[in-house]
Scaffold this motif. Structure first.
Motif, PDB file in Angstrom:
ATOM      1  N   GLN A  40     -37.086  34.902   7.081  1.00  0.00           N
ATOM      2  CA  GLN A  40     -37.523  33.517   6.922  1.00  0.00           C
ATOM      3  C   GLN A  40     -36.910  32.626   7.998  1.00  0.00           C
ATOM      4  OE1 GLN A  40     -39.954  33.291   4.616  1.00  0.00           O
ATOM      5  NE2 GLN A  40     -39.433  35.459   4.516  1.00  0.00           N
ATOM      6  N   GLU A  42     -36.785  29.271   7.555  1.00  0.00           N
ATOM      7  CA  GLU A  42     -36.216  28.106   6.890  1.00  0.00           C
ATOM      8  C   GLU A  42     -34.746  28.358   6.583  1.00  0.00           C
ATOM      9  OE1 GLU A  42     -38.778  29.422   4.162  1.00  0.00           O
ATOM     10  OE2 GLU A  42     -40.149  29.226   5.832  1.00  0.00           O
ATOM     11  N   ASP A  43     -34.022  27.243   6.375  1.00  0.00           N
ATOM     12  CA  ASP A  43     -32.626  27.376   5.975  1.00  0.00           C
ATOM     13  C   ASP A  43     -32.523  27.921   4.558  1.00  0.00           C
ATOM     14  OD1 ASP A  43     -31.614  26.449   8.337  1.00  0.00           O
ATOM     15  OD2 ASP A  43     -31.531  24.366   7.696  1.00  0.00           O
TER      16      ASP A  43
END
Length: 189
Positions: A40, A42-43
């Motif tokens: 992923q 995203e954080d």
């Protein structure tokens, strides 16, 4: 020492020892969690998408085709056992209230422990040792004019040795990337 300094030291995660790492990575679901999180960009990811991916990999069926009970089984084990264990170790940050999970910098250190050698394969160190032996034999054959190696120029011999190591390095790189957590595609079982 001030109270705030003591608090900071208590909050710092301890360095994982080798046994803890192997125990943590011994579970397939935990490895799948790490694999998914590394894929992923995203954080943070939400727990539902993580559960869907892990369920899909575990049952080898798209998540939307899985019965609710199977996804629930994965959800329960991740939420109650695996995610808290990974969070305790400092490898992920798990916000149980928000249902969000994120990798930490500690996760990068785990890659070293995932380099493995399948039963029907040889370790790469043995491969490079063998190539060194072949290179030494080629050099010895070139030193004594033994046909056909003795007929090759120094440039041709250098190119031959370079090609052997270069090809081996390309194959080794490809093999290592396939075993890396977070490579594209479903994880290897």
């Amino acid at each position: 020492m001030s109270v705030s300094k003591l608090d900071e030291e208590e909050l710092e995660p301890e360095e994982l020892n080798r046994d803890e790492v192997f125990e943590m990575l011994s579970n397939q679901r935990r490895r799948w969690v790490l694999h998914y999180l590394k894929q992923q960009n995203e954080d943070r990811v939400d727990l539902r998408s993580l559960v869907d991916s892990v369920s899909s990999w575990e049952y080898e069926t798209p998540a939307d085709e899985l019965p609710w009970k199977k996804r629930k089984r994965v959800y329960t084990s991740l939420r109650q056992s695996h995610l808290p264990r990974l969070d305790e170790s400092g490898v992920i940050e798990y916000d149980r209230n928000r249902g969000e999970v994120a990798l930490t910098n500690e996760a990068r250190k785990l890659q070293l422990y995932l380099e493995y050698v399948p039963e029907d394969d040889i370790p790469w160190s043995h491969c490079y040792l063998g190539l060194s032996g072949v290179s030494a034999a080629i050099t010895a054959l070139a030193w004594y004019p033994v046909y056909p190696i003795g007929e090759l120029s120094a440039v041709a011999l250098g190119a031959l040795v370079t090609a052997m190591f270069g090809l081996s390095a390309v194959v080794h790189t490809y093999h290592s990337r396939r075993n890396r957590i977070g490579h594209q595609g479903p994880p290897k079982r």
